[in-house]
Design a protein around this motif. Structure first.
Motif, mmCIF file in Angstrom:
data_model
loop_
_atom_site.group_PDB
_atom_site.id
_atom_site.type_symbol
_atom_site.label_atom_id
_atom_site.label_comp_id
_atom_site.label_asym_id
_atom_site.label_seq_id
_atom_site.Cartn_x
_atom_site.Cartn_y
_atom_site.Cartn_z
ATOM 1 N N PHE A 189 46.385 26.918 54.762
ATOM 2 C CA PHE A 189 46.443 25.840 53.778
ATOM 3 C C PHE A 189 46.222 24.480 54.429
ATOM 4 O O PHE A 189 46.612 24.255 55.581
ATOM 5 N N GLY A 190 45.645 23.567 53.675
ATOM 6 C CA GLY A 190 45.570 22.172 54.075
ATOM 7 C C GLY A 190 46.847 21.453 53.678
ATOM 8 O O GLY A 190 47.785 22.064 53.158
ATOM 9 N N LYS A 191 46.890 20.139 53.914
ATOM 10 C CA LYS A 191 48.099 19.372 53.660
ATOM 11 C C LYS A 191 48.317 19.031 52.195
ATOM 12 O O LYS A 191 49.415 18.761 51.786
ATOM 13 N N GLN A 225 50.291 23.134 42.998
ATOM 14 C CA GLN A 225 51.727 23.298 43.170
ATOM 15 C C GLN A 225 52.483 22.184 42.443
ATOM 16 O O GLN A 225 52.339 21.011 42.777
ATOM 17 N N ASN A 277 40.141 31.458 54.332
ATOM 18 C CA ASN A 277 40.364 32.742 54.989
ATOM 19 C C ASN A 277 39.102 33.101 55.749
ATOM 20 O O ASN A 277 37.979 32.785 55.311
ATOM 21 N N PRO A 313 52.966 27.670 44.920
ATOM 22 C CA PRO A 313 51.555 27.411 44.609
ATOM 23 C C PRO A 313 51.025 28.400 43.580
ATOM 24 O O PRO A 313 51.404 29.570 43.567
ATOM 25 N N TYR A 373 35.852 32.385 52.772
ATOM 26 C CA TYR A 373 36.527 32.538 51.482
ATOM 27 C C TYR A 373 37.458 31.356 51.333
ATOM 28 O O TYR A 373 38.251 31.065 52.239
ATOM 29 N N PHE A 423 47.463 29.942 41.969
ATOM 30 C CA PHE A 423 46.020 30.131 42.147
ATOM 31 C C PHE A 423 45.250 29.433 41.021
ATOM 32 O O PHE A 423 45.593 29.566 39.853
ATOM 33 N N TYR A 465 44.700 25.875 45.218
ATOM 34 C CA TYR A 465 46.003 26.148 44.619
ATOM 35 C C TYR A 465 46.574 24.858 44.038
ATOM 36 O O TYR A 465 46.337 23.772 44.558
ATOM 37 N N LYS A 522 45.370 36.265 56.674
ATOM 38 C CA LYS A 522 46.168 35.130 56.268
ATOM 39 C C LYS A 522 45.292 34.020 55.695
ATOM 40 O O LYS A 522 44.135 33.862 56.052
ATOM 41 N N ILE A 523 45.898 33.269 54.803
ATOM 42 C CA ILE A 523 45.263 32.082 54.239
ATOM 43 C C ILE A 523 45.831 30.874 54.954
ATOM 44 O O ILE A 523 47.025 30.768 55.160
ATOM 45 N N PHE A 539 46.136 22.095 46.851
ATOM 46 C CA PHE A 539 45.828 22.523 48.214
ATOM 47 C C PHE A 539 44.528 23.310 48.228
ATOM 48 O O PHE A 539 44.316 24.180 47.378
#
Lengths: 116, 113
Positions: free
Chosen positions: B103-105, B38, B93, B44, B32, B46, B36, B100-101, B89
């Motif tokens: 996140f990348g940088k 931001q 999941n 962030p 999944y 969706f 996002y 938890k999700i 981002f």
């Protein structure tokens, strides 16, 4: 409320002080997450609640970090004996779904903590 | 290990052009994925999600493409507008493991006038 509300928006603490950050999720949302976001980085998972149950706290960086959601609504993230490395934005997110991350997450604007 | 990363940290696009933001993930068990947006000083927001049983999903002006063979995810934004300027981002999941999700940088998108 209309969205996820976090307070305070900004907090400056002296090294060694305790701080408490509050999150008011969207009414009726089952899942609640806390994330830590350092400057220029993506959010890092801290902990997750489903109603009042803390199902995952694997991201809490040390035993100085503690989160609770006693009535399944408002949540508080407490940091004891703050250190400079705790400086970050702390984001709270909630989801209507009881499926954790698989429902759409709604984030608050975050609490920016600066430890001097 | 679990990681979500991005190819380019900054992307500049002329207003009105299309933009593509890329993301690589390393965990083949991830099923999944979410994008996002931001904006400065905000949390962030969706944009769009996709499950691993799909390879494409479209929203309003956005399309997410998933290539499971090479573990690559992309976000296409059509006819970019000044309001699209933000950090984007990708996140993942893993089902049946945790909620938890990760996140990348992030990639900062600049829309040039």
């Amino acid at each position: 409320g209309a969205g996820v509300s976090q307070s305070p928006r900004y907090k400056v603490a002296k090294r060694g002080q305790d701080v408490a950050l509050r999150c008011d999720p969207i009414s009726g949302h089952v899942s609640l997450f806390w994330y830590q976001q350092a400057l220029g980085q993506g959010p890092e998972f801290l902990t997750y609640f489903q109603n009042e149950a803390q199902l995952d706290k694997s991201g809490l960086p040390s035993d100085r970090f503690f989160a609770e959601r006693p009535e399944g609504s408002v949540s508080t993230l407490k940091i004891q004996r703050t250190q400079q490395e705790d400086s970050a934005v702390y984001l709270c997110a909630s989801s209507q779904s009881g499926q954790g991350a698989r429902g759409e997450l709604f984030f608050g604007e975050g609490s920016r903590l600066t430890v001097l | 290990g679990e990681s979500v990363g991005l190819h380019l940290p900054t992307l500049s696009v002329q207003e009105g052009d299309n933009s593509i933001i890329n993301c690589a993930y390393s965990n083949s068990a991830s099923d999944y994925f979410i994008w996002y947006k931001q904006e400065s000083g905000k949390g962030p927001q969706f944009i769009i999600d996709i499950r691993s049983n799909m390879d494409k999903r479209q929203g309003q002006r956005v399309t997410v493409l998933l290539n499971k063979t090479v573990k690559h995810l992309s976000l296409q934004i059509a006819a970019t507008q000044p309001g699209d300027s933000a950090v984007y981002f990708c996140a993942e999941n893993i089902s049946n493991r945790d909620d938890k999700i990760i996140f990348g940088k992030g990639t900062r998108l600049h829309i040039l006038p």
